[in-house]
Design a protein around this motif. Structure first.
Motif, PDB file in Angstrom:
ATOM      1  N   GLY A  29       0.816  -1.212   0.000  1.00 38.62           N
ATOM      2  CA  GLY A  29       0.000   0.000   0.000  1.00 38.62           C
ATOM      3  C   GLY A  29       0.848   1.258   0.000  1.00 38.62           C
ATOM      4  N   GLY A  32       2.019   2.591  -3.422  1.00 39.99           N
ATOM      5  CA  GLY A  32       1.056   3.294  -4.265  1.00 39.99           C
ATOM      6  C   GLY A  32       0.728   2.563  -5.553  1.00 39.99           C
ATOM      7  N   GLY A  34      -1.688   0.350  -7.631  1.00 36.52           N
ATOM      8  CA  GLY A  34      -3.086  -0.064  -7.636  1.00 36.52           C
ATOM      9  C   GLY A  34      -3.286  -1.338  -8.428  1.00 36.52           C
ATOM     10  N   GLY A  35      -4.368  -2.021  -8.177  1.00 37.19           N
ATOM     11  CA  GLY A  35      -4.738  -3.193  -8.964  1.00 37.19           C
ATOM     12  C   GLY A  35      -3.946  -4.449  -8.679  1.00 37.19           C
ATOM     13  N   TRP A  36      -3.379  -4.574  -7.503  1.00 34.84           N
ATOM     14  CA  TRP A  36      -2.628  -5.785  -7.165  1.00 34.84           C
ATOM     15  C   TRP A  36      -3.394  -6.554  -6.099  1.00 34.84           C
ATOM     16  N   THR A  69      -3.306  -5.252 -14.829  1.00 34.96           N
ATOM     17  CA  THR A  69      -3.291  -4.007 -15.591  1.00 34.96           C
ATOM     18  C   THR A  69      -4.344  -4.098 -16.689  1.00 34.96           C
TER      19      THR A  69
END
Length: 84
Positions: A29, A32, A34-36, A69
């Motif tokens: 986190g 930064g 995203g989407g993991w 992604t």
């Protein structure tokens, strides 16, 4: 597939109770990204251990993550020799 909020909340209560999962979640986190997602043994074995009354870290040799992604899915694995 239907959503089961009680089951989802239980998962969210159990997995971060594994100190290594908590570190992975906190550190990822901070990056930064995203989407993991935390995947594989880190999630499954933590839940199994909890339900069996074992230490949540028992038997987990690596923790997997998936980064989603727009066009691809990439998986990464990290082994923790000394997790915490």
């Amino acid at each position: 597939m239907t959503s089961c909020p009680a089951t989802e909340q239980r998962l969210l209560d159990i997995v971060p109770g594994n100190p290594v999962c908590r570190v992975v979640l906190d550190r990822a986190g901070e990056l930064g990204i995203g989407g993991w997602y935390l995947t594989a043994g880190g999630v499954f074995q933590s839940v199994w251990n909890f339900l069996d009354g074992r230490d949540r870290q028992a038997g987990i040799r690596d923790y997997g993550s998936t980064l989603r992604t727009v066009s691809t899915t990439c998986s990464g694995w990290c082994s923790w020799a000394d997790p915490v």
